[in-house]
Design an enzyme around this catalytic site. Structure first.
Site, PDB file in Angstrom:
ATOM      1  N   ASN A 100       0.848  -1.293  -0.240  1.00  0.00           N
ATOM      2  CA  ASN A 100      -0.077   0.040   0.076  1.00  0.00           C
ATOM      3  C   ASN A 100       0.946   1.304  -0.002  1.00  0.00           C
ATOM      4  OD1 ASN A 100      -1.921   2.084   0.561  1.00  0.00           O
ATOM      5  ND2 ASN A 100      -1.727   1.865   2.741  1.00  0.00           N
ATOM      6  N   GLY A 101       0.855   1.970  -1.003  1.00  0.00           N
ATOM      7  CA  GLY A 101       1.579   3.267  -1.090  1.00  0.00           C
ATOM      8  C   GLY A 101       1.947   3.322  -2.550  1.00  0.00           C
ATOM      9  N   LYS A 495     -21.626  14.778  -0.357  1.00  0.00           N
ATOM     10  CA  LYS A 495     -22.200  13.481  -0.218  1.00  0.00           C
ATOM     11  C   LYS A 495     -22.781  13.168  -1.459  1.00  0.00           C
ATOM     12  CE  LYS A 495     -20.799  12.673   2.451  1.00  0.00           C
ATOM     13  NZ  LYS A 495     -19.713  13.024   3.743  1.00  0.00           N
ATOM     14  N   GLU A 498     -20.388  12.174  -4.255  1.00  0.00           N
ATOM     15  CA  GLU A 498     -19.468  11.201  -4.261  1.00  0.00           C
ATOM     16  C   GLU A 498     -20.374   9.574  -4.252  1.00  0.00           C
ATOM     17  OE1 GLU A 498     -17.146  10.609  -0.731  1.00  0.00           O
ATOM     18  OE2 GLU A 498     -18.412  11.518   0.406  1.00  0.00           O
TER      19      GLU A 498
END
Ligand code: M6R
Length: 619
Positions: A100-101, A495, A498
């Site tokens: 992850n990254g 909200k 998304e």
């Protein structure tokens, strides 16, 4: 972005990994995979698409073993595909990794590795890690990981296995989160706690560059120099039900309904004798707050909207000048920060890359940094000078709801606290605490009505859906608010955008005539926050102006107010009456429900909206 997990124990690893990945899926969901070690063979299954597709594949081609790693991906380098899904291995298939990254120098590393004979299979940056570790391997996986990590630039949390080392998993992190779960005859590593919560509540938080070495009956942590270090495990209070849907169709709905309880706990833990706010965990002394000259709040997305709301209360009652910035702007803008500036970073995850960078920038400039975070032991919570936890429990849906109201709750408490500490308590109304602590009850009442279908939000969402289809997909939303509810206009629009992908914009209502009014026609649905307030009359004028141009009004009003019902407003949503200053927490709930039901009408995957991930741990 991306979730990783590693397991070494006595259970069937694929099962544990898949359950863990299901709880990490909020971090990314364009592909998923697991690698399992049995004997001296690592087998990998990975598939593009949601976890269900991987599960089905594993049902058809079962894997066995008690050691394994898993990954759920949010693509950065390389399109979502089976090939680019993790885990990745080296060309000899000795090593498997989940990452992850972002590896910033992967092109250079890849070139060097290819020149020395390594053959790559994917377009990802992550694959270089597997090759690099294989190259550095001289019989001890931990040492190989250490050596490889020294050559990596960027951010990473990595889980690694080697086929020569049965039962062993090495984990390392730098600027991406990684926790260790300690079990009985089994140990775990994961990007986030819910992944392991079913098995253990004993958690170790790894610091940057620390390396963890787990086997089924062993867990050791080493520092960058390879020296073993003692780490104290924290017992997590969260329970597994908090990480499950418990009968709700979506986590988002469950989390909306959890808000009254979250707020109750937020207040109960910090209000003493019904009159004074005390933060026991705060690591910043009162003297620092007495010396504070100004405040800068920095955050992203929903947390930024909480910060904008915080400005109204902090300026009004604690009488300090407050600037609010999005983290991605703050970090590059060379802001004017002094040692007497209090920088408040707000983040649900405590891991958002831009906010973390902003925190570090603020510290570098000598400011004291206070973090408002939800995730215990998160990087921001550890790196800030002080922390106030929102204690909202795990928030799984990508769209933030309960974390937002908990952030608002903390900002109210902090305002009262700061006003007292700075000798400005007289600015706060005498009934501030009394009115604040009524909010959970009012929110619960509103949600009860909604459950009994006395609230028509679902119906309005269905109407919008019809209009949308009839208008040839032209319908869009505008959200207007004023004063302390202006940030809620931004939040309502975010909200909706998304999770339902509908075009929506939030604006201060007073700005309407400076541009947005041009978009209003019969396809524009305008959500007007028109609760009892000092600017109520002005909002009524805005509503007239919108009506005159054919816009469709959804008005959020105070419950006894019948002014708009059956008149200018096409749709009315009533909320319990409270003072304007406390209304944002109540206003946000119908806005969340409206977004939820619109997305539901369109049949979208509400908890996992397209292109998004819960924690944005890359820039
Ligand atoms: O974990 P954080 O609070 O730092 O995350 C910040 C934003 O990424 C987050 O609020 C995002 O905007 C949400 N998806 C909004 O619902």
């Amino acid at each position: 972005m991306c979730g990783i997990i590693g397991y070494s124990g006595e259970q069937n690893a694929p099962e544990v990994l898949l359950k863990g990945l299901a709880r990490l899926e909020y971090r990314g969901y364009d592909s998923a995979g697991i690698a399992v070690l049995k004997g001296e063979v690592i087998k990998i299954i990975k598939k593009q698409g949601k976890l269900e597709i991987l599960k089905e594949e594993i049902r058809l081609r079962p894997l066995e073993g008690t050691t394994g790693i898993g990954h759920t991906r949010w693509a950065t380098h390389g399109e979502p595909s089976d090939r680019n899904a993790h885990p990745h291995n080296d060309h000899r298939e000795d090593v498997a990794i989940a990452h992850n990254g972002i590896i910033e120098n992967y092109k250079q590393l890849k070139k060097e590795l290819e020149e020395s004979g390594h053959i790559f299979k994917s377009e990802t940056d992550s694959e270089v890690i597997a090759h690099l570790i294989a190259k550095e391997y001289k019989g001890d996986l931990r040492l190989a990981v250490n050596e490889a990590a020294k050559q990596l630039k960027g951010s990473f949390a990595i889980a690694v296995m080697h086929q020569n080392e049965p039962d062993r998993i090495i984990g390392i992190r730098k600027d991406s989160p990684l926790v260790v779960g300690l079990g009985k005859h089994e140990n775990f590593i994961a990007s986030d706690i819910p992944a392991v919560l079913e098995y253990t509540k004993e958690i170790i938080y790894l610091e940057n560059n620390e390396v963890v070495d787990i086997k089924k009956g062993k867990c050791a942590v080493y520092n960058e120099e390879g020296v073993p270090i003692e780490k104290i495990a924290t017992t997590i209070e969260w329970n597994i039900a908090q990480a499950e849907k418990t009968g709700y169709k979506h986590f988002m709905l469950k989390e909306i309904f959890e808000q009254p309880e979250v707020l109750k706990q937020t207040f109960k833990k910090r209000i003493k004798n019904n009159k004074e706010v005390v933060f026991e965990e705060l690591r910043i002394s009162e003297d620092v707050f007495k010396e504070t000259r100004d405040i800068t709040i920095v955050a992203c997305g929903t947390a930024y909207h909480a910060g904008l709301t915080g400005r109204y209360m902090l300026e009004k009652y604690a009488r300090l000048s407050v600037g609010v910035d999005t983290s991605s702007e703050f970090r590059y803008r060379d802001p004017l920060i002094t040692k007497n500036t209090l920088v408040i970073v707000i983040s649900q995850s405590g891991e958002t890359a831009d906010t973390l960078a902003a925190l570090r920038e603020a510290k570098k400039k000598g400011a004291k940094v206070l973090a408002i975070c939800n995730v215990l032991g998160s990087t921001m919570a550890r790196e800030a000078d002080g922390v106030i936890y929102t204690h909202a429990g795990p928030e799984i849906a990508v769209a933030s709801t309960k974390a937002y109201s908990a952030q608002l709750g903390i900002l109210y408490l902090f305002t009262h606290y700061l006003a007292r500490v700075r000798g400005e308590a007289g600015n706060c109304p005498a009934d501030f605490i009394e009115k604040l602590t009524k909010l959970p009850e009012l929110a619960a009442r509103m949600l009860k009505h909604y459950r009994k279908n006395e609230n028509k939000i679902k119906e309005y969402a269905a109407k919008f859906h019809q209009y949308y289809l009839a208008s040839d997909n032209k319908s869009c939303f505008l959200y207007l608010g004023r004063n302390i509810n202006y940030p809620n206009a931004l939040e309502g629009a975010l909200k909706l955008k998304e999770i339902s992908y509908i075009s929506a914009e939030g604006y201060p209502a007073g700005e309407m005539k400076h541009g947005p009014i041009a978009v209003i026609d019969e396809n524009t649905w305008v959500v007007c926050i028109a609760v009892k307030s000092d600017t109520y009359e002005k909002m009524l004028s805005n509503i007239q102006e919108i009506k005159a141009r054919g816009g469709i009004i959804v008005a959020i009003v105070s419950e006894k107010d019948l002014t708009l019902k059956g008149k200018e407003a096409d749709y009315v949503i009533a909320i319990p009456e409270t003072d304007e200053i406390f209304s944002p927490i109540l206003v946000t709930i119908p806005l969340q429900l409206l977004a939820y039901h619109v997305a539901s009408e369109f049949g979208y995957d509400i908890d996992k909206p397209r292109n998004l991930a819960k924690s944005v741990t890359v820039e």
